[in-house]
Design a protein around this motif. Structure first.
Motif, PDB file in Angstrom:
ATOM      1  N   UNK A 510       0.842  -1.197   0.000  1.00 52.67           N
ATOM      2  CA  UNK A 510       0.000   0.000   0.000  1.00 52.67           C
ATOM      3  C   UNK A 510       0.879   1.251   0.000  1.00 52.67           C
ATOM      4  N   UNK A 511       1.856   1.273  -0.913  1.00 57.31           N
ATOM      5  CA  UNK A 511       2.761   2.408  -0.987  1.00 57.31           C
ATOM      6  C   UNK A 511       1.969   3.676  -1.309  1.00 57.31           C
ATOM      7  N   UNK A 512       2.372   4.813  -0.710  1.00 57.80           N
ATOM      8  CA  UNK A 512       1.635   6.044  -0.911  1.00 57.80           C
ATOM      9  C   UNK A 512       2.556   7.240  -1.058  1.00 57.80           C
ATOM     10  N   UNK A 513       1.989   8.340  -1.610  1.00 55.42           N
ATOM     11  CA  UNK A 513       2.755   9.556  -1.858  1.00 55.42           C
ATOM     12  C   UNK A 513       1.885  10.774  -1.585  1.00 55.42           C
ATOM     13  N   UNK A 514       2.490  11.854  -1.028  1.00 54.26           N
ATOM     14  CA  UNK A 514       1.762  13.127  -0.954  1.00 54.26           C
ATOM     15  C   UNK A 514       1.526  13.663  -2.360  1.00 54.26           C
ATOM     16  N   UNK A 544      -6.126  16.821   5.652  1.00 64.48           N
ATOM     17  CA  UNK A 544      -5.915  17.965   6.523  1.00 64.48           C
ATOM     18  C   UNK A 544      -5.991  19.240   5.720  1.00 64.48           C
ATOM     19  N   UNK A 545      -6.523  20.303   6.321  1.00 64.31           N
ATOM     20  CA  UNK A 545      -6.589  21.580   5.634  1.00 64.31           C
ATOM     21  C   UNK A 545      -6.455  22.724   6.594  1.00 64.31           C
ATOM     22  N   UNK A 616      -0.278   8.709  10.579  1.00 64.85           N
ATOM     23  CA  UNK A 616      -0.256   9.934   9.788  1.00 64.85           C
ATOM     24  C   UNK A 616       0.930  10.787  10.235  1.00 64.85           C
ATOM     25  N   UNK A 617       1.743  11.248   9.256  1.00 64.98           N
ATOM     26  CA  UNK A 617       2.954  12.001   9.576  1.00 64.98           C
ATOM     27  C   UNK A 617       2.821  13.483   9.239  1.00 64.98           C
ATOM     28  N   UNK A 618       1.583  13.947   9.051  1.00 72.25           N
ATOM     29  CA  UNK A 618       1.372  15.327   8.670  1.00 72.25           C
ATOM     30  C   UNK A 618       1.066  15.477   7.206  1.00 72.25           C
ATOM     31  N   UNK A 619       1.417  14.450   6.398  1.00 67.58           N
ATOM     32  CA  UNK A 619       1.142  14.492   4.960  1.00 67.58           C
ATOM     33  C   UNK A 619       0.404  13.254   4.475  1.00 67.58           C
ATOM     34  N   UNK A 620       0.770  12.085   5.004  1.00 67.63           N
ATOM     35  CA  UNK A 620       0.152  10.853   4.554  1.00 67.63           C
ATOM     36  C   UNK A 620       0.211   9.828   5.680  1.00 67.63           C
TER      37      UNK A 620
END
Length: 878
Positions: A510-514, A544-545, A616-620
């Motif tokens: 489940x690799x992911x990217x911002x 997040x927004x 969650x690390x702040x981005x993903x």
């Protein structure tokens, strides 16, 4: 192909080479609209601005089919089924919205099927024909019927539509006070005009006759007319001798030479003392006992003695000899075999089982077949009526038809057996055998649609494999379970889908990217893409927004990947959601990421195993999402968990000046939000309850009067109006938006030791053919619980993190009690000013049985989750 030259420019380079900078635009169907703007460049009638028609095509390329069509019809709702609808319900559409809509309107009462335009007007105080007038042209003239004999008084009238009882249309009653007087009534001898014809007692008097001898019969020549019987008279005439009482029509005729009964005959055959004589047609001296006559004297052709049993045959009489001719020759009541005097006859064979076939064991001689005997002796079993040469061969191990063979293939109940080559107990209808006994490798069922595969048969579990597994002529009904391309996944220890790869994968499953930019179907991510290829499915999610732009947060969609190049992921279609503040052109202030969705076959989380993902690390991160074509089984002791992997809890401040951090929320900035100057402790306690912590909630995150705060009951607990204590449940109830749990607020502890709030739970999305859990707390997204902190002058409690989101979709869902949990974490509660607990998260369970089996699910308790309505195609109840 039509190529349009948009512009032509040429320039010369420094070395003198002329370069052509023409731009070509493609218009395949020649409708004047470039293919890039045309939604169907193969049809010249389809382009932006074209006329929309009722043809099932998006003619004007506005994304809607048959909406606003120029040739749409007007339909009205017909609730009473009389084919006329209510004009107030008129709807313009290409097709009727449902079966109760019709093309004709004008119904003035759509709840009454007999009221509509053209209906017959009835006398019922209703406008039946919808012409605006009630009971029009239906009033008539009525007459009073006081004696209720159906005829009215011409002097008493009423004009009405329906006057009710006591009125009739007839006016010919001559006496409306007497129910026995009316036209056509029977005239009776009563001194009244009963039939209203103006005459009294006409034709109703009776003729009576004089009876001189008193025998009840009168002399026809002696008459009188009266309404009642006069003395010395009778109502009957026909006395032939009114001077003799023994002579009358009631008298008995005797053989005496007198017409005793006045029938004009003397001494007739029915005289009371007449003798019986028997017809002797064959002149054998014996008469027929069934053909007699009475007479005062013997008629010609009659005998005085009867007992002849056949008066047409002179050889048959009580004196004749009995012979084998089916005739009672001697008239003794016995025929042929019954007569002891019979001397000839045939041989007959005993038929014990009465099947029409006998045996030679016992015989008898008789003219006719005796009961229990037959003419032949060919039965092979005279104890069984179903066994004989006339018997029907059946599959019972017996020679039923006495032909010397047993259980032949022509037996009446012989069975057809079908080859079961794959041994799944379902046979191939094209390969059969007829036999009384089941042949090896054959079965009675003929419904197997693939007899070479033992996993394919009626009732088998349908899988996404391109096969009709359950033989229902439909392939791969379970559309939501993915392709199974990642194979089986067995979890025995800890597997982090965002960091670990299964099978031969070198990248995480489940690799992911911002995501840094979105343009149509193109996603630009923050680095060169590895581990996501064409054909993969991805999840796009805004987590997040900024405070001023939180409306897009929680937006998500699943999409298929068409290609990958560098840091660009191109989807098979443009994204359908908006992830920026107002558009996808500006993602500043947003945390949007894209994550691969693994497609497994079976997923088993064994005892001691944990399936999770990175926080969650702040981005993903913080999201666990996958599909499975088979079963997702969480065994007892196994765990699928995203506990405390969502939004972060707030950190501590350094003083009492309102700079302690509140927890992150779905729209908040996270750490650092909430610091600022306070003019007094009163404002500090009243406004910045985040310093005391609290559960995650909407808008303000941990702490705050929406989200929690300290425990009630103390002036130090804070709160702007009513002191809050725990976080609320937040986010969309149906999980049409997805949020992790909010973090709990931190505390200012009066020292350097931090007191952070608990982190919120993450997100779980699992779509599988079957989901099964064996124990409680098997699939969880629980908020973080805060520890006890006590330093310096003050001691406060940090808030617990809120529960996250859990979304499960399956054909069959069997969940152990309390096995799905998204509850909030507990705030620090060791002191009177304790932190608030985290709010509960959201849980949605969608299940639909594609194979017709009854489903059951215990799921999370109502205190732990909100289970919303299922999507279309799913059932809300097991």
């Amino acid at each position: 192909m039509l190529l349009l030259l948009l512009s032509v420019f040429a320039c010369r380079t420094k070395d003198g080479v002329v370069q052509d900078t023409s731009v070509l635009i493609v218009d395949e169907d020649g409708d004047g609209v470039p293919a890039s703007e045309d939604c169907d460049d193969g049809d010249p009638a389809v382009y932006p601005g074209a006329e929309e028609l009722c043809d099932g095509v998006d003619n004007d390329c506005d994304g809607e089919i048959d909406v606003g069509a120029s040739d749409a019809s007007l339909w009205t709702e017909d609730r009473d089924g009389d084919n006329y609808g209510d004009d107030d319900t008129a709807i313009e559409a290409c097709e009727p919205p449902s079966k109760i809509y019709v093309a004709q309107g004008g119904d003035c009462d759509d709840l009454d099927p007999v009221s509509h335009p053209g209906a017959a007007e009835r006398c019922d105080d209703i406008d039946n024909d919808c012409d605006g007038t009630i009971d029009n042209d239906l009033n008539t003239l009525w007459y009073a019927d006081a004696d209720t004999d159906g005829f009215g008084d011409a002097g008493s009238t009423l004009e009405d539509c329906d006057p009710g009882s006591g009125w009739v249309a007839d006016n010919t009653d001559c006496d409306d006070s007497d129910p026995s007087s009316y036209p056509d009534a029977a005239e009776v001898c009563d001194g009244a005009d009963n039939n209203c014809d103006g005459n009294i007692d006409e034709g109703v008097t009776t003729t009576y006759y004089g009876d001189a001898d008193g025998d009840g019969w009168g002399d026809a020549d002696s008459t009188t007319e009266a309404c009642s019987l006069p003395d010395g008279h009778v109502a009957r005439a026909q006395d032939c001798d009114d001077s003799t009482a023994s002579v009358s029509p009631d008298a008995t005729e005797l053989c005496d030479g007198v017409d005793n009964d006045c029938d004009s005959d003397v001494d007739e055959d029915d005289a009371a003392d007449a003798s019986t004589f028997y017809q002797d047609s064959d002149s054998d001296g014996w008469g027929d006992g069934g053909s007699t006559t009475t007479a005062c004297e013997a008629p010609s052709g009659y005998a005085e003695v009867g007992r002849d049993c056949d008066d047409s045959d002179a050889a048959v009489n009580p004196d004749a000899a009995e012979v084998c001719d089916s005739v009672d020759n001697d008239c003794n009541g016995y025929v042929d075999d019954e007569d002891p005097g019979l001397t000839d006859g045939d041989t007959w064979y005993i038929d014990t089982d009465s099947d029409g076939h006998g045996v030679s064991t016992y015989t008898t001689t008789a003219c006719d077949q005796p009961t229990g005997y037959v003419a032949d002796a060919d039965d092979c079993d005279d104890s069984d009526a179903s066994v004989s040469p006339s018997g029907t061969e059946t599959c019972n191990g017996v020679d039923d038809d006495c032909d010397g063979d047993t259980d032949e293939d022509d037996a009446s109940d012989v069975l057809t057996w079908y080859a079961d080559s794959d041994g799944d107990s379902y046979g191939d209808a094209s390969v059969s055998d007829v036999d009384c006994e089941q042949p090896s490798g054959y079965v009675a069922d003929d419904t197997d649609c693939d007899d070479s595969d033992d996993s394919v048969y009626p009732g088998a579990r349908e899988a996404l494999n391109g096969l009709d597994d359950d033989c229902d002529s439909t392939v791969d009904e379970a559309w939501f379970i993915g392709s199974g391309g990642d194979g089986d996944l067995t979890v025995t220890s800890t597997v982090d889908l965002s960091a670990d790869g299964s099978g031969s994968r070198t990248d995480a499953d489940a690799v992911g990217y911002p995501v840094t930019a979105i343009s149509g179907a193109d996603l630009t991510v923050d680095s060169s893409v590895s581990g996501i290829t064409a054909g993969d499915e991805v999840l796009i999610l805004n987590l997040h927004g900024s405070d001023s732009a939180y409306s897009a947060v929680g937006t998500y969609e699943f999409a298929d990947v068409a290609s990958v190049s560098g840091s660009t992921i191109t989807l098979s279609a443009s994204v359908s959601e908006t992830y920026g503040e107002s558009s996808n052109a500006d993602l500043s202030g947003q945390s949007v990421f894209v994550q691969r969705v693994p497609h497994y076959a079976d997923v088993t989380v064994s005892s001691g195993g944990t399936l999770t993902t990175s926080g969650w690390d702040g981005e993903q991160g913080g999201v666990l999402a996958f599909r499975a074509t088979g079963t997702v089984l969480v065994e007892s002791g196994g765990l699928v968990s995203v506990d405390s992997l969502g939004y972060w809890g707030g950190e501590t401040g350094t003083s009492s000046n309102c700079d302690a951090y509140q927890g992150e929320s779905y729209a908040g900035e996270g750490e650092g939000d909430g610091d600022g100057a306070c003019s007094s402790y009163n404002e500090y306690w009243g406004q910045y309850v985040a310093n005391y912590g609290g559960g995650g909630a909407h808008i303000t995150g941990g702490g705050g009067n929406h989200a929690g705060g300290a425990t009630d009951g103390d002036s130090w607990t804070g709160g702007s109006a009513t002191p809050p204590s725990a976080g609320d449940t937040y986010g969309s109830a149906d999980l049409s938006t997805l949020f992790p749990g909010s973090g709990g607020g931190g505390v200012w502890s009066g020292g350097s030791t931090s007191g952070p709030g608990g982190d919120g739970g993450g997100i779980v999305y699992i779509a599988a053919f079957e989901i099964e859990t064996e124990d409680a707390e098997a699939i969880t997204s629980i908020g973080g619980t805060t520890p006890y902190w006590a330093t310096g002058t003050w001691t406060y409690g940090a808030g617990g993190g809120a529960g996250g989101s859990i979304y499960l979709v399956a054909d069959t869902m069997t969940l152990a009690a309390d096995s799905v949990d998204a509850q909030g974490g507990f705030g620090e509660s060791s002191h009177i000013r304790a932190g608030g607990d985290g709010g509960y998260g959201r849980i949605r369970l969608d299940y639909n049985d594609l194979n017709g089996n009854t489903q059951g699910s215990s799921g999370a308790s109502t205190e732990e989750a909100s289970v919303c309505e299922p999507d279309a195609g799913y059932s809300a109840t097991p």
